[in-house]
Design an enzyme around this catalytic site. Structure first.
Site, mmCIF file in Angstrom:
data_model
loop_
_atom_site.group_PDB
_atom_site.id
_atom_site.type_symbol
_atom_site.label_atom_id
_atom_site.label_comp_id
_atom_site.label_asym_id
_atom_site.label_seq_id
_atom_site.Cartn_x
_atom_site.Cartn_y
_atom_site.Cartn_z
ATOM 1 N N ARG A 180 64.479 67.040 41.002
ATOM 2 C CA ARG A 180 63.292 67.643 40.394
ATOM 3 C C ARG A 180 62.773 68.836 41.202
ATOM 4 O O ARG A 180 61.909 69.580 40.730
ATOM 5 C CB ARG A 180 62.158 66.603 40.298
ATOM 6 C CG ARG A 180 62.215 65.655 39.125
ATOM 7 C CD ARG A 180 61.902 66.311 37.785
ATOM 8 N NE ARG A 180 60.604 66.943 37.739
ATOM 9 C CZ ARG A 180 59.471 66.341 37.408
ATOM 10 N NH1 ARG A 180 59.480 65.053 37.115
ATOM 11 N NH2 ARG A 180 58.328 67.002 37.361
ATOM 12 N N LYS A 181 63.285 69.002 42.418
ATOM 13 C CA LYS A 181 62.772 70.048 43.286
ATOM 14 C C LYS A 181 63.513 71.366 43.066
ATOM 15 O O LYS A 181 64.413 71.462 42.244
ATOM 16 C CB LYS A 181 62.865 69.608 44.749
ATOM 17 C CG LYS A 181 62.147 68.297 45.039
ATOM 18 C CD LYS A 181 60.693 68.342 44.590
ATOM 19 C CE LYS A 181 59.897 67.115 45.005
ATOM 20 N NZ LYS A 181 60.245 65.888 44.274
#
Length: 378
Positions: A180-181
Site C-alpha cells: 500500500r506504500k
C-alpha cells in the site's frame, strides 16, 4: 474495478530478483546492504537498517530508546494500530493525542497537555505522507528531555520546507515497504538514523543479537565466530526483497511526481464541490500522497458509508479514513486527550484511488463519480 492503489512494478523488478537466485544468497546479504545504502541516501540519512516490517522497525526503535514497563509514550490515536501496538509490546503505555483538522497530524497543543512525569517520548505519524510539524515538536521534546520517534510508514519521498525528512536530524525514523506504500518489497520496513551507535545496535538486535552478520563473516577470508552479547530478534529482510527494493528506489521520484499530479487534479475537480474538503497541496509541506483523502463537511459516518457504497456500485474501491485506535477493544481505557478532531476526521473521511498507472480516463471517472456521490448521498 478501479483499485484503491496498485504497486508500480514492471520488468525491472522481475529481472532484479533473478540475481539472488543466481548467486544462491537468498537471506540477508549483499543486496540488503546495497538497498540500505541507497535508501539512506534517498531520505538524507547516514544509516538505514532493513527489517521485516515498519511494525518491527518501530518496536526495535522503542527498544533502543529505552522504553520500559510503565513508561508513557504519546502518539496519535489517528493512525494504524501498529503505532500503539509497538508501544505496548515494548512494555510502555500509549497515551493518545488529538490531531490537527487540516493535516490530520498530531497536535502540538495536545502533546503539551499530555506530558507528565511518566512521559518517555512522543511518536509522530506523517499522516498519509503529509509531514507533521517536526521542528516545533522536536523543540518541545528537547525542552522536556523526552525522545521523538518518527513513524514515517507512509512518508517516503515527502519533504518538509525543502528538506528530506531525515536531513540534519537526530531523530530515528521508521518506514514501511508494504504494497500500500509508495514503493514496496512485498513486506518490509526500514529504520533510518544519523547516529552510528544506534545503527550498530539495531543491526545487532535485528539478527538474534549477533555481533557479526553472515555477510561479514563470509567475507573475512578467515575463520570467525560470532557472539551474542544480548537477546535479539529475527527481523531480517531477505536479499530477494532487497532486489525488488533497489529496483523500486529507481522509480521513487517518478512515483511521487505522478501521485502529486493526480492529487492536484483531484483538488482542482473537487474545489467547487459543496460538502467535500480536499487535502493540503503545498510546496513547503510536500506530501508524497501515499493516499488521497477527502473529508465530508456533514453527515458523518452514515453519509461516509453511503458514499463508499455508491462508489463501490460504480466500480470504484475506496476506504474509510485513518482509523481511531482508541475505539478498538485493547485501547478503550487508554489515557487520552479530548479526541474531538480525531473522531471527526475518522468518521467523515474517505480514501479514493491514487496510484501511478491510473489512466486519465480512470482519474476522470473517479472524480466524476465522487462528485456525483457527494450530491446524491445524504
Amino acid at each position: 474495478m478501479i483499485p484503491i492503489t496498485k504497486p508500480y512494478l514492471g520488468v525491472e523488478e522481475i529481472e532484479a530478483v533473478q540475481k539472488p537466485f543466481e548467486t544462491g544468497w537468498l537471506t540477508q546479504g549483499p543486496l540488503v546492504k546495497e538497498f540500505e545504502q541507497k535508501f539512506a541516501e534517498a531520505v538524507g540519512a547516514k544509516y538505514a537498517i532493513c527489517t521485516t516490517s515498519c511494525t518491527t522497525a518501530l518496536f526495535l526503535s522503542l527498544r533502543i530508546l529505552g522504553v520500559d514497563r510503565g513508561d508513557e509514550v504519546i502518539c496519535p490515536s489517528m493512525s494504524f494500530i501498529a503505532t500503539a501496538n509497538c508501544i505496548k509490546h515494548s512494555g510502555g503505555v500509549p497515551v493518545f493525542a488529538d490531531v490537527e483538522i487540516e493535516s490530520g497530524n498530531i497536535s502540538i497543543d495536545s502533546i503539551k497537555s499530555l506530558i507528565g512525569p511518566r512521559t518517555k517520548g512522543v511518536i509522530i505519524v506523517h499522516q498519509l505522507g503529509m509531514p507533521a510539524n517536526i521542528d516545533e515538536i522536536r523543540s518541545l521534546c528537547a525542552e522536556n528531555n523526552i525522545f521523538l520517534l518518527e513513524d514515517s510508514a507512509c512518508a517516503l519521498g515527502s519533504m518538509y520546507f525543502g528538506r528530506r525528512l531525515c536531513d540534519s536530524t537526530d531523530n530515528i525514523s521508521c518506514y514501511s515497504l508494504h504494497p500500500r506504500k509508495v514503493i514496496t518489497t512485498g513486506e518490509g520496513g526500514v529504520v533510518t538514523t544519523n547516529c552510528k551507535e544506534v545503527y550498530e545496535r539495531l543491526s545487532t538486535l535485528r539478527q538474534h543479537g549477533m555481533n557479526l552478520s553472515d555477510l561479514d563473516r563470509h567475507g573475512k577470508g578467515s575463520i570467525s565466530f560470532e557472539e551474542y552479547p544480548e537477546v535479539g530478534y529475527n527481523f531480517r529482510m531477505t536479499d530477494i526483497q532487497a532486489a525488488v527494493g533497489i529496483a523500486q528506489l529507481e522509480k521513487l521520484d517518478f512515483i511521487v511526481k505522478t501521485r502529486r499530479e493526480i492529487a492536484q487534479y483531484y483538488n482542482y475537480r473537487f474545489a467547487e464541490t459543496d460538502g467535500v474538503l480536499t487535502p493540503i497541496f503545498d510546496s513547503d509541506i510536500y506530501s508524497n500522497f501515499q493516499s488521497y483523502s477527502i473529508r465530508l463537511k456533514s453527515g458523518g459516518e452514515l453519509r461516509r458509508n453511503r458514499m463508499m457504497s455508491y462508489l463501490l456500485k460504480s466500480g470504484i474501491s475506496s476506504r474509510r479514513g485513518v482509523m481511531a485506535i482508541h475505539r478498538e477493544i485493547p485501547y478503550q481505557d487508554a489515557r487520552r486527550d479530548d479526541l474531538e478532531q480525531t473522531n471527526l476526521l475518522t468518521d467523515s473521511s474517505i480514501l479514493i484511488p491514487i496510484f501511478p498507472g491510473m489512466s486519465k480516463r480512470d482519474m476522470e471517472y473517479v472524480a466524476n463519480k465522487t462528485i456525483e456521490a457527494s450530491m446524491e448521498v445524504f
